[in-house]
Scaffold this motif. Sequence first.
Motif, mmCIF file in Angstrom:
data_model
loop_
_atom_site.group_PDB
_atom_site.id
_atom_site.type_symbol
_atom_site.label_atom_id
_atom_site.label_comp_id
_atom_site.label_asym_id
_atom_site.label_seq_id
_atom_site.Cartn_x
_atom_site.Cartn_y
_atom_site.Cartn_z
ATOM 1 N N LEU A 16 -87.878 57.047 65.565
ATOM 2 C CA LEU A 16 -86.727 56.169 65.759
ATOM 3 C C LEU A 16 -86.864 55.351 67.041
ATOM 4 O O LEU A 16 -86.624 54.140 67.040
ATOM 5 N N VAL A 17 -87.258 56.010 68.122
ATOM 6 C CA VAL A 17 -87.398 55.298 69.384
ATOM 7 C C VAL A 17 -88.558 54.305 69.308
ATOM 8 O O VAL A 17 -88.485 53.202 69.858
ATOM 9 N N THR A 18 -89.636 54.691 68.614
ATOM 10 C CA THR A 18 -90.745 53.759 68.411
ATOM 11 C C THR A 18 -90.275 52.500 67.688
ATOM 12 O O THR A 18 -90.647 51.375 68.039
ATOM 13 N N ALA A 19 -89.436 52.691 66.666
ATOM 14 C CA ALA A 19 -88.914 51.549 65.911
ATOM 15 C C ALA A 19 -88.030 50.676 66.785
ATOM 16 O O ALA A 19 -88.129 49.440 66.745
ATOM 17 N N TRP A 20 -87.164 51.293 67.585
ATOM 18 C CA TRP A 20 -86.286 50.504 68.456
ATOM 19 C C TRP A 20 -87.094 49.731 69.494
ATOM 20 O O TRP A 20 -86.800 48.577 69.784
ATOM 21 N N TYR A 21 -88.105 50.381 70.049
ATOM 22 C CA TYR A 21 -88.921 49.733 71.066
ATOM 23 C C TYR A 21 -89.752 48.608 70.463
ATOM 24 O O TYR A 21 -89.730 47.464 70.949
ATOM 25 N N GLY A 22 -90.484 48.915 69.391
ATOM 26 C CA GLY A 22 -91.306 47.889 68.749
ATOM 27 C C GLY A 22 -90.476 46.764 68.169
ATOM 28 O O GLY A 22 -90.803 45.582 68.328
ATOM 29 N N GLY A 23 -89.375 47.124 67.485
ATOM 30 C CA GLY A 23 -88.503 46.091 66.942
ATOM 31 C C GLY A 23 -87.854 45.260 68.025
ATOM 32 O O GLY A 23 -87.644 44.055 67.853
ATOM 33 N N GLY A 24 -87.549 45.889 69.164
ATOM 34 C CA GLY A 24 -86.986 45.136 70.276
ATOM 35 C C GLY A 24 -87.956 44.123 70.847
ATOM 36 O O GLY A 24 -87.551 43.014 71.229
ATOM 37 N N LEU A 25 -89.244 44.483 70.906
ATOM 38 C CA LEU A 25 -90.244 43.524 71.375
ATOM 39 C C LEU A 25 -90.377 42.350 70.411
ATOM 40 O O LEU A 25 -90.499 41.193 70.847
ATOM 41 N N TRP A 26 -90.355 42.629 69.112
ATOM 42 C CA TRP A 26 -90.403 41.538 68.132
ATOM 43 C C TRP A 26 -89.167 40.649 68.250
ATOM 44 O O TRP A 26 -89.262 39.421 68.132
ATOM 45 N N LEU A 27 -88.004 41.261 68.473
ATOM 46 C CA LEU A 27 -86.778 40.468 68.617
ATOM 47 C C LEU A 27 -86.845 39.611 69.879
ATOM 48 O O LEU A 27 -86.364 38.470 69.900
ATOM 49 N N TRP A 28 -87.435 40.157 70.924
ATOM 50 C CA TRP A 28 -87.641 39.388 72.161
ATOM 51 C C TRP A 28 -88.524 38.173 71.887
ATOM 52 O O TRP A 28 -88.251 37.061 72.358
ATOM 53 N N VAL A 55 -83.980 43.126 79.078
ATOM 54 C CA VAL A 55 -85.189 43.615 79.740
ATOM 55 C C VAL A 55 -85.015 45.065 80.174
ATOM 56 O O VAL A 55 -85.886 45.914 79.953
ATOM 57 N N LEU A 56 -83.872 45.374 80.783
ATOM 58 C CA LEU A 56 -83.607 46.742 81.216
ATOM 59 C C LEU A 56 -83.565 47.703 80.033
ATOM 60 O O LEU A 56 -84.056 48.836 80.116
ATOM 61 N N LEU A 57 -82.984 47.265 78.919
ATOM 62 C CA LEU A 57 -82.897 48.116 77.743
ATOM 63 C C LEU A 57 -84.279 48.438 77.186
ATOM 64 O O LEU A 57 -84.581 49.590 76.846
ATOM 65 N N LEU A 58 -85.145 47.436 77.095
ATOM 66 C CA LEU A 58 -86.498 47.672 76.593
ATOM 67 C C LEU A 58 -87.292 48.559 77.545
ATOM 68 O O LEU A 58 -88.084 49.412 77.103
ATOM 69 N N LEU A 59 -87.095 48.386 78.839
ATOM 70 C CA LEU A 59 -87.771 49.247 79.809
ATOM 71 C C LEU A 59 -87.300 50.697 79.664
ATOM 72 O O LEU A 59 -88.111 51.639 79.739
ATOM 73 N N ALA A 60 -86.010 50.886 79.435
ATOM 74 C CA ALA A 60 -85.484 52.239 79.236
ATOM 75 C C ALA A 60 -86.054 52.864 77.958
ATOM 76 O O ALA A 60 -86.395 54.060 77.929
ATOM 77 N N LEU A 61 -86.174 52.070 76.892
ATOM 78 C CA LEU A 61 -86.750 52.578 75.650
ATOM 79 C C LEU A 61 -88.217 52.939 75.831
ATOM 80 O O LEU A 61 -88.699 53.939 75.275
ATOM 81 N N ALA A 62 -88.939 52.132 76.611
ATOM 82 C CA ALA A 62 -90.339 52.447 76.877
ATOM 83 C C ALA A 62 -90.460 53.769 77.625
ATOM 84 O O ALA A 62 -91.338 54.600 77.315
ATOM 85 N N LEU A 63 -89.589 53.997 78.593
ATOM 86 C CA LEU A 63 -89.607 55.249 79.334
ATOM 87 C C LEU A 63 -89.278 56.432 78.422
ATOM 88 O O LEU A 63 -89.957 57.477 78.456
ATOM 89 N N LEU A 64 -88.249 56.289 77.589
ATOM 90 C CA LEU A 64 -87.861 57.361 76.670
ATOM 91 C C LEU A 64 -88.974 57.657 75.674
ATOM 92 O O LEU A 64 -89.286 58.826 75.393
ATOM 93 N N LEU A 65 -89.597 56.609 75.146
ATOM 94 C CA LEU A 65 -90.682 56.806 74.195
ATOM 95 C C LEU A 65 -91.861 57.509 74.849
ATOM 96 O O LEU A 65 -92.488 58.395 74.247
ATOM 97 N N GLY A 66 -92.174 57.134 76.080
ATOM 98 C CA GLY A 66 -93.261 57.796 76.783
ATOM 99 C C GLY A 66 -93.002 59.282 76.967
ATOM 100 O O GLY A 66 -93.909 60.108 76.808
ATOM 101 N N LEU A 67 -91.745 59.645 77.284
ATOM 102 C CA LEU A 67 -91.400 61.054 77.433
ATOM 103 C C LEU A 67 -91.526 61.800 76.106
ATOM 104 O O LEU A 67 -92.042 62.923 76.060
#
Length: 294
Positions: A165-177, A196-208
């Motif tokens: 789910l987080v992968t989808a939000w992060y990847g989909g967010g980059l495409w939306l950007w 920008v802050l939201l995508l950075l937070a998703l990247a951090l969450l996905l990394g964890l």
Amino acid sequence: MLPSREHDLYAPDALPPGYVEILLRVLAISGYGLWVWLGMGVALGMNQIGDGPMQMPLMLGTALVGAGLGSRGQRVAGGSDGYGTSPSGRRWPTRAGWMALTCLGPVLLLILLGDGHGHALVMRLAGALLMLCSLVSLVQSACRFRNQLSPDLQRLSSSLPVSRLVTAWYGGGLWLWLCFMLQSGPEPEHGAYPWVLLLLALALLLGLLEGMRWQSLEPAHAGDHDSILHPVSPLRMFAALLVYVLPCAALLLTERFGGGLLAAAVAVPSCLLGKMVEQHVYQTALCDELPLAG
């Protein structure tokens, strides 16, 4: 009794398939993520993306999800069902395939209604349905993969549904950007900072989450007293660089110096390539655990 290698490894999302097939699956996951963002935005009353209509990101999400459905033609021998097609050679789609087709209903409705003038309630309902169907499809595909593994491997992959789910939000967010930059011009608007802050937070969450998934494999490697923990492979480090470092750097540099269109054009393929490598390495490592599962 050991699980059947041909059955479990060539099951959906389980065997390390070829890079092309993995790339198509990552595209489909990103497409669902894009649909989730769009559906949520429309359900909240935002009928436009940036200064342009929403048809472009909707059609882009449809193309990305369709790429995953087309991964059937990229199967390896004995292969997996791709993302929504049957591994037995039947032409009927699986549940994931039917869910993808169900998502097309609200997508087509949103495209036909355009900017939603005079159709606010219908637009919101269609957006909510699109978001719900996309989330169900993502969770269903992850659970389907885990259900076809042995109990020990299911334990090792317990965080997969949330990670997907987080992968989808992060990847989909980059495409939306990227769509936002294409429709709004090469320079970001002042209001892009929260995004920008939201995508950075998703990247951090996905990394964890991805770190937890890899850590769950370590006890199996370290079960023997004579064994030591494996160091991080160069491919994993390369994938992390592409998935997290380059896109996040592009986001930060965009907010500081502008040039959002170029940064988005670099971040999106970087994330796709990185997830393709990461998934191949992870699925290979997961398959290596099969002899330890009983």
